[in-house]
Design a protein around this motif. Structure first.
Motif, PDB file in Angstrom:
ATOM      1  N   ASN A 174       0.397  -1.373  -0.398  1.00 14.65           N
ATOM      2  CA  ASN A 174      -0.258   0.321   0.244  1.00 14.65           C
ATOM      3  C   ASN A 174       1.153   1.659  -0.177  1.00 14.65           C
ATOM      4  O   ASN A 174       0.425   2.798  -0.349  1.00 14.65           O
ATOM      5  CB  ASN A 174      -1.125   0.104   0.982  1.00 14.65           C
ATOM      6  CG  ASN A 174      -2.287   0.563   1.099  1.00 14.65           C
ATOM      7  OD1 ASN A 174      -2.144   2.110   2.092  1.00 14.65           O
ATOM      8  ND2 ASN A 174      -3.469   0.695   0.573  1.00 14.65           N
ATOM      9  N   SER A 175       2.620   1.275   0.388  1.00 12.05           N
ATOM     10  CA  SER A 175       2.608   2.980   0.007  1.00 12.05           C
ATOM     11  C   SER A 175       4.224   1.950   1.000  1.00 12.05           C
ATOM     12  O   SER A 175       4.523   0.636   0.863  1.00 12.05           O
ATOM     13  CB  SER A 175       2.343   3.533   2.201  1.00 12.05           C
ATOM     14  OG  SER A 175       3.358   3.258   2.618  1.00 12.05           O
ATOM     15  N   GLY A 176       5.271   2.831   0.482  1.00 13.07           N
ATOM     16  CA  GLY A 176       6.465   2.873   0.699  1.00 13.07           C
ATOM     17  C   GLY A 176       7.161   3.063   2.631  1.00 13.07           C
ATOM     18  O   GLY A 176       7.738   1.752   2.674  1.00 13.07           O
ATOM     19  N   THR A 227      18.142  -4.816  -5.300  1.00 14.79           N
ATOM     20  CA  THR A 227      18.387  -5.593  -5.163  1.00 14.79           C
ATOM     21  C   THR A 227      20.031  -6.115  -4.476  1.00 14.79           C
ATOM     22  O   THR A 227      20.185  -6.723  -5.210  1.00 14.79           O
ATOM     23  CB  THR A 227      18.118  -5.594  -6.772  1.00 14.79           C
ATOM     24  OG1 THR A 227      19.553  -4.616  -7.067  1.00 14.79           O
ATOM     25  CG2 THR A 227      16.871  -5.485  -7.600  1.00 14.79           C
ATOM     26  N   LEU A 228      20.609  -5.011  -3.934  1.00 12.93           N
ATOM     27  CA  LEU A 228      21.298  -5.077  -3.590  1.00 12.93           C
ATOM     28  C   LEU A 228      22.245  -5.769  -2.074  1.00 12.93           C
ATOM     29  O   LEU A 228      23.048  -5.791  -1.503  1.00 12.93           O
ATOM     30  CB  LEU A 228      22.385  -4.055  -3.612  1.00 12.93           C
ATOM     31  CG  LEU A 228      22.636  -3.464  -5.416  1.00 12.93           C
ATOM     32  CD1 LEU A 228      22.778  -1.960  -5.226  1.00 12.93           C
ATOM     33  CD2 LEU A 228      22.931  -4.067  -6.216  1.00 12.93           C
ATOM     34  N   SER A 229      21.235  -6.369  -1.686  1.00 10.41           N
ATOM     35  CA  SER A 229      20.398  -6.271  -0.160  1.00 10.41           C
ATOM     36  C   SER A 229      19.866  -7.294   0.204  1.00 10.41           C
ATOM     37  O   SER A 229      18.962  -7.789  -0.729  1.00 10.41           O
ATOM     38  CB  SER A 229      20.036  -5.150   0.674  1.00 10.41           C
ATOM     39  OG  SER A 229      18.910  -4.580   0.093  1.00 10.41           O
ATOM     40  N   ASP A 230      19.291  -7.673   1.303  1.00 15.91           N
ATOM     41  CA  ASP A 230      18.270  -9.124   2.108  1.00 15.91           C
ATOM     42  C   ASP A 230      17.454  -8.471   1.148  1.00 15.91           C
ATOM     43  O   ASP A 230      15.825  -9.222   0.722  1.00 15.91           O
ATOM     44  CB  ASP A 230      17.946  -9.235   3.181  1.00 15.91           C
ATOM     45  CG  ASP A 230      19.776  -9.328   3.371  1.00 15.91           C
ATOM     46  OD1 ASP A 230      19.792 -10.809   3.852  1.00 15.91           O
ATOM     47  OD2 ASP A 230      20.322  -8.900   4.154  1.00 15.91           O
ATOM     48  N   ALA A 231      16.224  -7.466   1.515  1.00 18.52           N
ATOM     49  CA  ALA A 231      15.363  -6.880   0.708  1.00 18.52           C
ATOM     50  C   ALA A 231      15.475  -4.972   0.418  1.00 18.52           C
ATOM     51  O   ALA A 231      15.729  -4.342   1.352  1.00 18.52           O
ATOM     52  CB  ALA A 231      14.469  -6.863   1.539  1.00 18.52           C
ATOM     53  N   GLY A 232      14.473  -4.455  -0.105  1.00 13.81           N
ATOM     54  CA  GLY A 232      14.704  -3.583  -0.620  1.00 13.81           C
ATOM     55  C   GLY A 232      12.950  -3.155  -0.395  1.00 13.81           C
ATOM     56  O   GLY A 232      11.874  -3.746  -1.049  1.00 13.81           O
ATOM     57  N   ALA A 233      12.773  -1.878  -0.171  1.00 10.48           N
ATOM     58  CA  ALA A 233      11.588  -1.591  -0.264  1.00 10.48           C
ATOM     59  C   ALA A 233      11.383   0.005  -0.868  1.00 10.48           C
ATOM     60  O   ALA A 233      11.576   1.026  -0.913  1.00 10.48           O
ATOM     61  CB  ALA A 233      10.977  -0.794   2.000  1.00 10.48           C
ATOM     62  N   PHE A 234      10.561   0.362  -2.631  1.00  8.02           N
ATOM     63  CA  PHE A 234       9.865   1.297  -3.140  1.00  8.02           C
ATOM     64  C   PHE A 234       9.036   2.174  -2.141  1.00  8.02           C
ATOM     65  O   PHE A 234       7.999   1.436  -1.930  1.00  8.02           O
ATOM     66  CB  PHE A 234       9.481   0.616  -3.583  1.00  8.02           C
ATOM     67  CG  PHE A 234      10.928  -0.065  -4.902  1.00  8.02           C
ATOM     68  CD1 PHE A 234      11.746   1.066  -5.431  1.00  8.02           C
ATOM     69  CD2 PHE A 234      11.870  -1.166  -4.992  1.00  8.02           C
ATOM     70  CE1 PHE A 234      13.128   0.688  -6.187  1.00  8.02           C
ATOM     71  CE2 PHE A 234      13.165  -1.665  -5.168  1.00  8.02           C
ATOM     72  CZ  PHE A 234      13.502  -0.737  -6.512  1.00  8.02           C
ATOM     73  N   SER A 235       9.108   3.329  -3.083  1.00  3.55           N
ATOM     74  CA  SER A 235       7.519   3.943  -2.726  1.00  3.55           C
ATOM     75  C   SER A 235       7.640   4.050  -4.005  1.00  3.55           C
ATOM     76  O   SER A 235       8.339   4.874  -4.668  1.00  3.55           O
ATOM     77  CB  SER A 235       7.473   4.902  -1.856  1.00  3.55           C
ATOM     78  OG  SER A 235       6.955   5.865  -2.115  1.00  3.55           O
ATOM     79  N   PHE A 236       5.907   4.317  -3.846  1.00  2.00           N
ATOM     80  CA  PHE A 236       5.143   4.716  -5.920  1.00  2.00           C
ATOM     81  C   PHE A 236       4.459   6.323  -5.696  1.00  2.00           C
ATOM     82  O   PHE A 236       3.299   6.482  -5.877  1.00  2.00           O
ATOM     83  CB  PHE A 236       4.297   4.084  -6.159  1.00  2.00           C
ATOM     84  CG  PHE A 236       5.249   2.574  -6.918  1.00  2.00           C
ATOM     85  CD1 PHE A 236       6.150   3.185  -7.010  1.00  2.00           C
ATOM     86  CD2 PHE A 236       4.527   1.422  -6.368  1.00  2.00           C
ATOM     87  CE1 PHE A 236       7.323   1.421  -7.608  1.00  2.00           C
ATOM     88  CE2 PHE A 236       5.871  -0.353  -6.151  1.00  2.00           C
ATOM     89  CZ  PHE A 236       6.160   0.280  -7.259  1.00  2.00           C
ATOM     90  N   ALA A 251       2.551   6.487  -8.615  1.00  2.00           N
ATOM     91  CA  ALA A 251       1.323   6.239  -8.883  1.00  2.00           C
ATOM     92  C   ALA A 251       0.451   7.828  -8.768  1.00  2.00           C
ATOM     93  O   ALA A 251       0.863   8.899  -8.957  1.00  2.00           O
ATOM     94  CB  ALA A 251       0.807   5.210  -7.941  1.00  2.00           C
ATOM     95  N   PHE A 252      -0.835   7.820  -9.021  1.00  2.58           N
ATOM     96  CA  PHE A 252      -2.209   8.228  -8.614  1.00  2.58           C
ATOM     97  C   PHE A 252      -2.326   8.277  -7.507  1.00  2.58           C
ATOM     98  O   PHE A 252      -3.692   8.236  -7.051  1.00  2.58           O
ATOM     99  CB  PHE A 252      -3.151   8.293  -9.687  1.00  2.58           C
ATOM    100  CG  PHE A 252      -2.357   8.603 -10.715  1.00  2.58           C
ATOM    101  CD1 PHE A 252      -1.202   9.273 -11.363  1.00  2.58           C
ATOM    102  CD2 PHE A 252      -4.028   8.865 -11.883  1.00  2.58           C
ATOM    103  CE1 PHE A 252      -0.930   9.358 -12.387  1.00  2.58           C
ATOM    104  CE2 PHE A 252      -3.169   9.136 -13.249  1.00  2.58           C
ATOM    105  CZ  PHE A 252      -2.102   9.331 -13.315  1.00  2.58           C
ATOM    106  N   GLY A 253      -1.513   8.177  -6.210  1.00  6.68           N
ATOM    107  CA  GLY A 253      -2.068   7.393  -4.927  1.00  6.68           C
ATOM    108  C   GLY A 253      -0.703   7.227  -4.400  1.00  6.68           C
ATOM    109  O   GLY A 253       0.549   7.127  -5.008  1.00  6.68           O
ATOM    110  N   ASP A 254      -0.850   6.239  -3.066  1.00  8.84           N
ATOM    111  CA  ASP A 254      -0.006   5.606  -1.962  1.00  8.84           C
ATOM    112  C   ASP A 254       0.413   4.248  -3.201  1.00  8.84           C
ATOM    113  O   ASP A 254      -0.965   3.320  -3.679  1.00  8.84           O
ATOM    114  CB  ASP A 254      -0.359   5.754  -0.656  1.00  8.84           C
ATOM    115  CG  ASP A 254      -0.353   6.887  -0.165  1.00  8.84           C
ATOM    116  OD1 ASP A 254       1.241   7.564  -0.461  1.00  8.84           O
ATOM    117  OD2 ASP A 254      -1.099   7.081   0.281  1.00  8.84           O
ATOM    118  N   GLY A 255       0.849   3.489  -2.469  1.00 11.24           N
ATOM    119  CA  GLY A 255       1.563   2.900  -3.452  1.00 11.24           C
ATOM    120  C   GLY A 255       3.218   2.132  -2.956  1.00 11.24           C
ATOM    121  O   GLY A 255       3.601   2.979  -2.506  1.00 11.24           O
TER     122      GLY A 255
END
Ligand SMILES: *Cc1c(COP(=O)(O)O)cnc(C)c1O
Length: 377
Positions: free
Chosen positions: A57-59, A179-188, A196-200
């Protein structure tokens, strides 16, 4: 007034493509977990070259879910303990630190380097017996020093997570940040590189366990409605946002090139003004200029902002307040090293308008205005 980012122009450019993407969602009416979500997740994992992508739902949620998933992978526990320490930067958006607290752990704030990203040297000084991981941020779209961070992590048996909210499309060598670690967290979030046109948001990882746990957590913590094992969230990526993001993903490489062209124009046009410090790109790192952030020396930052405002040019300060100075982190964070650069840069930085649709004409207008007002500083 020249805006920080002109999203209306981008909408004009993509209007037909986006309208038809939205219309097809309206036609099938699968607003939650519709086919576009899966399609977008697959497109992201192909684009980035990572095994799994889980839309959320969000970053901010992507960060909490990534942290808790790593915790589950390592310990088979849902949350970290209060004594567990995760090292991060104080010079970032609140969500970076806030999500460490929400994952159950304590924040340790280390200092930053001249590139505004966390300093590997300061990380080393901040490691204690209680340290369990590092949350690195690629601030402004500039890749953090992941090689050194990962080396320190390996030597000390720590996990690493990337906050890639500001750095979609940034690279180190030929590998994408996130992609350079255990996990990556993106925000849209709409103003991010891929908005996006809102949260993501999105959690990406090469680990089956992280992917599985993230998938449970985003959907109330269960495999399905009646097999709920964990304390989860309602944190799904809306179908309509996925449909819009699929359209925008098709243009992202071009948009990043345009951001870089604007940044290079600024650097060329402002490089001889000794009061200003331009952002630098590290050898082998691809900066995507989510923000074009400069430093104004001799305490003249606020004066420059004021003069540019009079010239109808927007500016922003990211970030005037360090996380360690915010009340929410009182008693729930530690600082073992001096935060000299963080303190200094928070008083010197200013971000100028930038975006893929910002014309060279507008950029030149801003450069001319800065050159003019620099004489009055
Ligand atoms: C935007 C941002 C976030 C949070 O993303 P949201 O989608 O707004 O929740 C986290 N970290 C950083 C560095 C950000 O810039």
């Amino acid at each position: 007034m020249i805006p920080m980012l002109d999203l209306k122009k981008e909408y004009e450019l993509l209007r037909d493509e986006i309208t038809s993407a939205i219309e097809s969602v309206m036609a099938h009416q699968q607003w939650i977990n519709g086919p576009e979500v899966k399609k977008f997740e697959e497109a992201i994992s192909t684009f980035l070259g990572v095994k799994y992508a889980v839309g959320v739902n969000s970053g901010t949620d992507a960060l909490v879910i990534a942290l808790r998933s790593v915790c589950y992978k390592l310990r088979k526990e849902q949350r970290f303990k209060g004594e567990d320490e995760i090292i991060t930067t104080p010079f970032t958006f609140t969500a970076t630190g806030e999500t460490i607290l929400r994952s159950g752990a304590t924040c340790v704030f280390a200092d930053i380097d001249e590139d505004y990203n966390i300093s590997p040297e300061s990380i080393k000084k901040s490691i204690t017996k209680k340290t369990i991981g590092i949350l690195a941020v690629h601030l402004y779209g500039n890749p953090a020093k992941m090689d050194e961070i990962n080396r320190i992590a390996r030597e000390n048996n720590l996990f690493v997570i990337e906050d890639v909210a500001q750095a979609f499309g940034s690279k180190i060598g030929d590998r994408y940040t996130g992609t350079l670690s255990d996990a990556g967290a993106f925000s849209f979030f709409p103003s991010k590189n891929l908005g996006a046109f809102g949260d993501g948001g999105m959690v990406v990882s090469n680990s089956d366990e992280i992917k599985n746990f993230s998938t449970y957590l985003r959907n109330h913590g269960g495999r399905d409605k009646y097999n709920v094992e964990f304390e989860g969230y309602n944190s799904r990526l809306d179908t309509i946002q996925a449909a819009i993001l699929l359209v925008k993903l098709g243009h992202i490489k071009d948009f990043i090139e345009r951001r870089r062209a604007v940044a290079n124009r600024y650097k060329e046009g402002l490089k001889d003004i000794s009061l200003l410090k331009m952002p630098e790109e590290r050898e082998g790192g691809l900066h995507t200029y989510h923000q074009f952030t400069i430093r104004v020396l001799e305490n003249k930052r606020d004066r420059l902002a004021e003069l540019l405002k009079k010239n109808e040019i927007s500016t922003m300060v990211y970030y005037p307040v360090l996380l360690n100075r915010m009340k929410v982190f009182e008693g729930r964070s530690r600082v073992y090293d001096e935060l000299k650069n963080s303190d200094r840069f928070s008083k010197e930085v200013i971000s100028l308008p930038i975006g893929p649709q910002q014309s060279m004409e507008t950029t030149d207008k801003i450069i001319d205005a800065i050159r003019k007002v620099a004489r009055e500083l």
